[in-house]
Write an enzyme that holds these catalytic residues in place. Structure first.
Site, PDB file in Angstrom:
ATOM      1  N   ARG A 154       8.310 -19.515 -23.898  1.00 15.98           N
ATOM      2  CA  ARG A 154       8.334 -18.212 -24.599  1.00 15.98           C
ATOM      3  C   ARG A 154       9.772 -17.839 -24.964  1.00 15.98           C
ATOM      4  O   ARG A 154      10.166 -16.671 -24.875  1.00 15.98           O
ATOM      5  CB  ARG A 154       7.704 -17.096 -23.771  1.00 15.98           C
ATOM      6  CG  ARG A 154       6.318 -17.373 -23.265  1.00 15.98           C
ATOM      7  CD  ARG A 154       5.267 -17.444 -24.379  1.00 15.98           C
ATOM      8  NE  ARG A 154       3.951 -17.640 -23.790  1.00 15.98           N
ATOM      9  CZ  ARG A 154       3.392 -18.840 -23.623  1.00 15.98           C
ATOM     10  NH1 ARG A 154       3.999 -19.937 -24.029  1.00 15.98           N
ATOM     11  NH2 ARG A 154       2.190 -18.945 -23.089  1.00 15.98           N
ATOM     12  N   SER A 223       0.095 -10.494 -23.384  1.00 18.96           N
ATOM     13  CA  SER A 223       0.646 -10.700 -22.032  1.00 18.96           C
ATOM     14  C   SER A 223       1.947  -9.929 -21.916  1.00 18.96           C
ATOM     15  O   SER A 223       2.856 -10.127 -22.721  1.00 18.96           O
ATOM     16  CB  SER A 223       0.975 -12.173 -21.802  1.00 18.96           C
ATOM     17  OG  SER A 223      -0.132 -12.969 -22.049  1.00 18.96           O
ATOM     18  N   GLU A 319       7.671 -10.458 -20.894  1.00 20.01           N
ATOM     19  CA  GLU A 319       7.543 -11.273 -22.098  1.00 20.01           C
ATOM     20  C   GLU A 319       7.755 -10.340 -23.297  1.00 20.01           C
ATOM     21  O   GLU A 319       8.335 -10.724 -24.309  1.00 20.01           O
ATOM     22  CB  GLU A 319       6.135 -11.902 -22.142  1.00 20.01           C
ATOM     23  CG  GLU A 319       5.934 -12.830 -23.288  1.00 20.01           C
ATOM     24  CD  GLU A 319       4.642 -13.636 -23.191  1.00 20.01           C
ATOM     25  OE1 GLU A 319       4.244 -14.032 -22.077  1.00 20.01           O
ATOM     26  OE2 GLU A 319       4.030 -13.861 -24.243  1.00 20.01           O
TER      27      GLU A 319
HETATM   28  P1  NAP Z   1      -5.930 -17.799 -17.112  1.00 21.52           P
HETATM   29  O1  NAP Z   1      -6.985 -18.797 -17.378  1.00 21.52           O
HETATM   30  O2  NAP Z   1      -6.279 -16.514 -16.425  1.00 21.52           O
HETATM   31  O3  NAP Z   1      -4.728 -18.475 -16.329  1.00 21.52           O
HETATM   32  C1  NAP Z   1      -3.572 -17.736 -15.934  1.00 21.52           C
HETATM   33  C2  NAP Z   1      -2.315 -18.538 -16.260  1.00 21.52           C
HETATM   34  O4  NAP Z   1      -2.382 -19.781 -15.626  1.00 21.52           O
HETATM   35  C3  NAP Z   1      -2.174 -18.802 -17.729  1.00 21.52           C
HETATM   36  O5  NAP Z   1      -1.292 -17.844 -18.269  1.00 21.52           O
HETATM   37  C4  NAP Z   1      -1.695 -20.224 -17.837  1.00 21.52           C
HETATM   38  O6  NAP Z   1      -0.299 -20.373 -18.097  1.00 21.52           O
HETATM   39  C5  NAP Z   1      -1.921 -20.806 -16.459  1.00 21.52           C
HETATM   40  N1  NAP Z   1      -2.925 -21.883 -16.561  1.00 21.52           N
HETATM   41  C6  NAP Z   1      -4.252 -21.769 -16.610  1.00 21.52           C
HETATM   42  N2  NAP Z   1      -4.830 -22.973 -16.683  1.00 21.52           N
HETATM   43  C7  NAP Z   1      -3.833 -23.880 -16.697  1.00 21.52           C
HETATM   44  C8  NAP Z   1      -3.785 -25.293 -16.785  1.00 21.52           C
HETATM   45  N3  NAP Z   1      -4.912 -26.032 -16.868  1.00 21.52           N
HETATM   46  N4  NAP Z   1      -2.576 -25.902 -16.801  1.00 21.52           N
HETATM   47  C9  NAP Z   1      -1.429 -25.181 -16.733  1.00 21.52           C
HETATM   48  N5  NAP Z   1      -1.412 -23.843 -16.647  1.00 21.52           N
HETATM   49  C10 NAP Z   1      -2.595 -23.183 -16.641  1.00 21.52           C
HETATM   50  O7  NAP Z   1      -5.193 -17.520 -18.481  1.00 21.52           O
HETATM   51  P2  NAP Z   1      -5.227 -16.323 -19.514  1.00 21.52           P
HETATM   52  O8  NAP Z   1      -4.331 -15.245 -19.073  1.00 21.52           O
HETATM   53  O9  NAP Z   1      -6.629 -15.962 -19.890  1.00 21.52           O
HETATM   54  O10 NAP Z   1      -4.562 -17.047 -20.733  1.00 21.52           O
HETATM   55  C11 NAP Z   1      -5.095 -18.226 -21.303  1.00 21.52           C
HETATM   56  C12 NAP Z   1      -4.067 -18.786 -22.276  1.00 21.52           C
HETATM   57  O11 NAP Z   1      -3.795 -17.854 -23.330  1.00 21.52           O
HETATM   58  C13 NAP Z   1      -2.728 -19.052 -21.574  1.00 21.52           C
HETATM   59  O12 NAP Z   1      -2.196 -20.237 -22.074  1.00 21.52           O
HETATM   60  C14 NAP Z   1      -1.894 -17.852 -21.951  1.00 21.52           C
HETATM   61  O13 NAP Z   1      -0.522 -18.137 -22.005  1.00 21.52           O
HETATM   62  C15 NAP Z   1      -2.430 -17.518 -23.326  1.00 21.52           C
HETATM   63  N6  NAP Z   1      -2.265 -16.092 -23.603  1.00 21.52           N
HETATM   64  C16 NAP Z   1      -1.167 -15.704 -24.301  1.00 21.52           C
HETATM   65  C17 NAP Z   1      -1.000 -14.362 -24.556  1.00 21.52           C
HETATM   66  C18 NAP Z   1       0.217 -13.874 -25.278  1.00 21.52           C
HETATM   67  O14 NAP Z   1       0.253 -12.705 -25.643  1.00 21.52           O
HETATM   68  N7  NAP Z   1       1.217 -14.664 -25.488  1.00 21.52           N
HETATM   69  C19 NAP Z   1      -1.921 -13.412 -24.128  1.00 21.52           C
HETATM   70  C20 NAP Z   1      -2.988 -13.855 -23.396  1.00 21.52           C
HETATM   71  C21 NAP Z   1      -3.167 -15.206 -23.145  1.00 21.52           C
HETATM   72  P3  NAP Z   1       0.391 -20.443 -19.578  1.00 21.52           P
HETATM   73  O15 NAP Z   1       0.489 -19.024 -19.997  1.00 21.52           O
HETATM   74  O16 NAP Z   1       1.738 -21.046 -19.262  1.00 21.52           O
HETATM   75  O17 NAP Z   1      -0.460 -21.271 -20.458  1.00 21.52           O
END
Ligand code: NAP
Length: 331
Positions: A154, A223, A319
């Protein structure tokens, strides 16, 4: 004074002195910009104006889009003002793979480069061939290669002092024609090997819609915190105390923790103070239920950080960029 409430997706009441919408690089010549105090704004989905900003805002609106190909890859060039999700839809609906895991991320293409957006195991940096920039002060146009963008988690050169005068005007993506679905994240792993870019994109949209609020309906900036990366030793100690805590091993001995999980465990999921709170279905997202103020947001964010630090000895890093009277606020 220009009202910024509708210029950032958290929709806090704030203003700036002047706002300049620039469609082409040449338009920069005619701006009467305050070169000491200015801020470059994209779609406003990763920024929170917590006070009136005593400076000017520039936003680059160019929406040109071209898709060409060579033997191995699709080459996509877009103006920084193209809405990222519109690009993902257009490209994926043509059957071109590569962007599908990044569906429904709010914001513009320029901001995608600045933020090095990522989701479901794919990061912008893996797809980016280069970024065109113009230096706001010298007007010098420069094409940065992928390594020159210094992408990190990020993060990019555009968030550092070295890149603070660079306005992203165009991004160039290179998507290999040889495509493989990236299905390692929970929710996507239910798709079979017959998955297509379109089916993966639709699944990502379905998952995101089921647990993330639509900024058009409920003000939020996605996020709010980055996921912290701790040493294996720290992760091990925490895991003994909280065996159910999710951990993801990274390269170089680092272990990624889930900020959403830590915040939820600290008791903040669905918590609300005045009009500011965490989303009931996802503690990592801070929402403004209507009349939320910047000051309440700052107090709420400090409170979350403090409680998470007290409970887990882990420091959360924002973030979302917080902008106050004189620019970026570091909490
Ligand atoms: P989640 O399934 O609740 O998991 C929480 C965190 O664990 C995620 O943020 C993700 O990190 C990490 N994670 C989950 N599975 C993983 C795997 N197989 N390998 C490595 N890391 C893992 O996740 P969530 O919050 O619903 O988000 C799902 C994805 O959408 C994530 O990649 C998240 O970054 C992305 N997201 C981005 C935003 C944004 O505004 N930028 C908002 C919501 C969700 P990472 O974040 O490093 O991938």
């Amino acid at each position: 004074m220009v009202n910024l409430k509708n210029r950032h997706t958290l929709s806090l009441q704030a203003s700036c002195n002047n706002l300049y919408e620039v469609e082409n690089i040449q338009d920069l010549d005619s701006l009467d910009l305050d070169h000491q105090h200015y801020f470059v704004l994209g779609g406003g989905s990763n920024v929170a104006f917590v006070e009136d900003f005593d400076g000017d805002i520039v936003t680059f609106t160019n929406k040109q889009l071209s898709i060409t190909e060579n033997d191995d890859s699709w080459l996509i060039e877009t103006g920084a003002g193209v809405v990222w999700h519109d690009l993902v839809l257009q490209v994926t609906q043509k059957g071109i793979g590569g962007l599908e895991n990044l569906a429904l991320i709010p914001g513009n293409c320029g901001a995608a480069a600045v933020q090095n957006i990522g989701a479901y195991g794919v990061e912008f940096s893996a797809l980016c061939k280069g970024v065109q920039t113009v230096n706001i002060k010298t007007k010098e146009i420069k094409e940065l290669t992928n390594p020159e963008c210094c992408f990190g988690y990020r993060n990019s050169i555009f968030k550092s002092t070295a890149g603070s005068d660079l306005l992203v005007t165009k991004i160039c993506l290179q998507l290999p024609k040889k495509w493989t679905a990236k299905l390692t994240y929970q929710g996507l792993d239910s798709l079979t090997t017959g998955a297509t870019p379109l089916s993966v994109m639709n699944k990502v949209i379905e998952i995101r819609q089921s647990k993330l609020p639509d900024p058009a309906k409920l003000a939020n900036a996605g996020s709010f915190f980055k996921n912290p990366v701790v040493t294996a030793e720290v992760a091990c100690v925490l895991k003994e105390r909280y065996p159910e805590m999710p951990t993801y091993h990274q390269d170089k001995n680092g272990v990624k923790l889930s900020s959403g999980w830590l915040i939820e465990k600290a008791g903040f999921k669905g918590k609300k103070v005045d009009s500011i709170g965490t989303y009931e279905k996802h503690a990592l997202v801070i929402v403004n239920y209507g009349q939320g103020s910047g000051q309440t947001l700052l107090r709420f964010v400090r409170d979350i950080k403090e409680q998470v630090r007290d409970l887990f000895s882990v420091t959360l890093e924002n973030e979302v960029l917080l902008i106050g009277k004189n620019g970026v606020i570091n909490l």
